[in-house]
Write an enzyme that holds these catalytic residues in place. Structure first.
Site, PDB file in Angstrom:
ATOM      1  N   CYS A  41      41.445  32.806  24.824  1.00  0.00           N
ATOM      2  CA  CYS A  41      41.248  33.130  26.244  1.00  0.00           C
ATOM      3  C   CYS A  41      42.023  34.362  26.714  1.00  0.00           C
ATOM      4  O   CYS A  41      41.419  35.401  26.960  1.00  0.00           O
ATOM      5  CB  CYS A  41      41.591  31.926  27.103  1.00  0.00           C
ATOM      6  SG  CYS A  41      40.363  30.613  26.928  1.00  0.00           S
ATOM      7  N   ASP A  86      24.523  21.096  22.082  1.00  0.00           N
ATOM      8  CA  ASP A  86      25.050  22.249  21.356  1.00  0.00           C
ATOM      9  C   ASP A  86      23.990  22.701  20.359  1.00  0.00           C
ATOM     10  O   ASP A  86      23.161  21.895  19.928  1.00  0.00           O
ATOM     11  CB  ASP A  86      26.371  21.913  20.639  1.00  0.00           C
ATOM     12  CG  ASP A  86      27.231  23.156  20.421  1.00  0.00           C
ATOM     13  OD1 ASP A  86      28.253  23.323  21.127  1.00  0.00           O
ATOM     14  OD2 ASP A  86      26.860  23.981  19.547  1.00  0.00           O
ATOM     15  N   ALA A  96      60.541  34.523  26.460  1.00  0.00           N
ATOM     16  CA  ALA A  96      60.280  35.697  25.624  1.00  0.00           C
ATOM     17  C   ALA A  96      60.018  35.253  24.193  1.00  0.00           C
ATOM     18  O   ALA A  96      60.556  34.252  23.731  1.00  0.00           O
ATOM     19  CB  ALA A  96      61.482  36.627  25.667  1.00  0.00           C
ATOM     20  N   THR A 156      34.074  31.611  31.238  1.00  0.00           N
ATOM     21  CA  THR A 156      34.768  32.729  31.879  1.00  0.00           C
ATOM     22  C   THR A 156      33.917  33.980  31.691  1.00  0.00           C
ATOM     23  O   THR A 156      33.671  34.384  30.557  1.00  0.00           O
ATOM     24  CB  THR A 156      36.158  32.913  31.236  1.00  0.00           C
ATOM     25  OG1 THR A 156      36.855  31.661  31.329  1.00  0.00           O
ATOM     26  CG2 THR A 156      36.954  34.001  31.925  1.00  0.00           C
TER      27      THR A 156
END
Ligand SMILES: NC(=O)c1ccc[n+]([C@@H]2O[C@H](COP(=O)([O-])OP(=O)(O)OC[C@H]3O[C@@H](n4cnc5c(N)ncnc54)[C@H](O)[C@@H]3O)[C@@H](O)[C@H]2O)c1
Length: 434
Positions: free
Chosen positions: A259, A30, A251, A122
């Site tokens: 994300c 990292d 709900a 992604t």
């Protein structure tokens, strides 16, 4: 096998640890030295159940190490997983690709010929093809292997995934990936081997579908609110249809996190670039329905307070975007807390794990040391993240300390009969009060 993992956030730290658990030798990189030092000392910089224990176990085996030195990574491994972030660009819907591009650029000069770089972040469709061309220049291959883990279940989801998707343009890349995941694949986990574009799309399509399911039931909640129907019973009833299914039909305040919101926006942006924005125009509605639930929750709070939040003391239970995580990225709970404060209320927030993150990002909010502390002297309690600590709490714990017994259940997870019996006005999205 000797593997490297580039980026040790929620995805990368979990992936690196899980790969060591599968028996591989892993070096994780990292650019944040504080994160690397923390992980190397056996501490996880975020809340993820089970990960600290597994991390410590893997560090003790000597199969897992952390570094900030990209050259060391290039010399150590022939397979490199790219797990860096792809956040939403500021002021735009598109994904910010500078971390992925930067990671690959810094890796390229250090790679041994014949190495395989595996994208897990992604990304917008088309990214893999672009990066593969860059890697071909140094005689290295690329594969795209999207990640589907859920925060709060990350370790289990990595070691026991629903499926493994391998986007490859050469058989040798598939062979390497099958070797990496052999232990997992041997348990019968389905493997989908496909091209780059399909692999990239699987991830964003899955997130678009999940977001759609949530916003669908929340749209039904909007209708239920107007006609006096009950969205929970409606979800139960339609969920009995196996073609629909009950999961992801709760709900409430809707989705948030690092994300779903940014992924559906990036997907729309990419469709625009491809000239097919109409194909994904519905995702704008999905996003809008989701955001409207936040405003509606503030409205419910205003209603129970007699039409104005000005001067009210409001307890907010929850700051993380979902339970079992300390992730506050695009957190619906904090959005509602801020809007409530803006409407003139004195807000006190409590979350079992996300307080440190929330304090740094939202220093203007006030924070409490417990749910009871947050509710003390308050006029309304907002339940906004469904931690077990809140859903299991007996109303009497708060009855004694509040000034008025009003609760808005933004997650539809509290036992409303119980709260009502205890003398609380209980309001929730998509259901009448009882
Ligand atoms: N968090 C999830 O639940 C999840 C699930 C599936 C997929 N994803 C995807 O995985 C990716 C990572 O997400 P995350 O939540 O782990 O993000 P994150 O922000 O927590 O972590 C990203 C990490 O990458 C590091 N980094 C940035 N540039 C680097 C570089 N050049 N070299 C080395 N490290 C670098 C950052 O310092 C940070 O620690 C995103 O594309 C996300 O959409 C996330």
């Amino acid at each position: 096998m000797k593997l490297s993992v580039i980026g040790t956030g929620y995805l990368g730290a979990t992936h690196a640890t899980a790969m060591a658990a599968l028996g591989h030798d892993v070096l994780a990189l990292d650019i944040d030295p504080a994160k690397v030092a923390l992980l190397q000392s056996g501490r996880v910089p975020f809340h993820e159940p089970g990960l600290p224990e597994l991390l410590q176990e893997m560090l003790a085996t000597g199969r897992l190490r952390f570094t900030t030195d990209v050259a060391e990574v290039g010399a150590f491994a022939d397979v490199h997983f790219v797990c860096v972030g792809t956040p939403q660009k500021k002021g735009e819907y598109a994904a910010d690709m500078r971390f992925v591009d930067g990671a690959v650029e810094s890796l390229v000069p250090c790679l041994r010929a014949g190495s395989l770089v595996v994208g897990k972040s992604t990304v917008p469709v088309g990214t893999a093809e672009r990066l593969a061309a860059q890697l071909a220049e140094v005689e290295c291959d690329l594969a795209w292997n999207p990640e589907f883990l859920r925060e709060g279940h990350a370790v289990d989801d990595t070691l026991r995934p629903d499926r493994i998707v391998m986007g490859v343009d050469a058989e040798r890349s598939e062979k390497v990936l099958r070797e990496v995941y052999a232990t997992v694949v041997d348990t019968g986990v389905p493997v989908v081997v496909t091209d780059f574009a399909t692999a990239e799309l699987v991830k964003v399509a899955a997130n678009a579908f999940l977001a759609t399911k949530i916003s669908f039931i929340n749209a039904m909640a909007e209708v239920c609110e107007v006609v006096g129907a009950d969205v929970t019973q409606l979800a139960d009833a339609i969920g009995h249809d196996a073609r629909i299914g009950r999961r992801f039909l709760d709900a409430g305040l809707g989705f948030g996190g690092g994300c779903l919101p940014k992924d559906i926006r990036a997907f729309m942006a990419r469709a625009g670039e491809l000239g097919i924005d109409q194909a994904l125009a519905f995702l704008k509605q999905i996003d809008d329905i989701n955001v409207r639930r936040r405003a509606r929750t503030v409205d419910l709070a205003r209603d129970v307070c007699g039409g104005s939040l000005a001067g009210m003391r409001v307890a907010v239970l929850g700051a993380a975007f979902k339970p079992d995580s300390d992730d506050i990225r695009d957190s619906p709970a904090l959005d509602v807390a801020l809007a409530t404060q803006k409407a003139g209320a004195a807000v006190r927030v409590y979350d079992p794990q996300a307080m440190d993150n929330a304090r740094v990002v939202f220093p203007t909010l006030a924070y409490a040391s417990s749910a009871v502390d947050a509710a003390r002297g308050g006029g309304v309690v907002l339940h906004l993240t469904e931690w077990a600590e809140f859903t299991a709490m007996h109303p009497s714990a708060l009855s004694a300390v509040v000034r008025q017994r009003h609760i808005v259940d933004g997650r539809n997870k509290l036992d409303r009969e119980l709260w009502t019996r205890e003398g609380w006005t209980h309001r929730t999205l998509g259901r009448r009060s009882i």
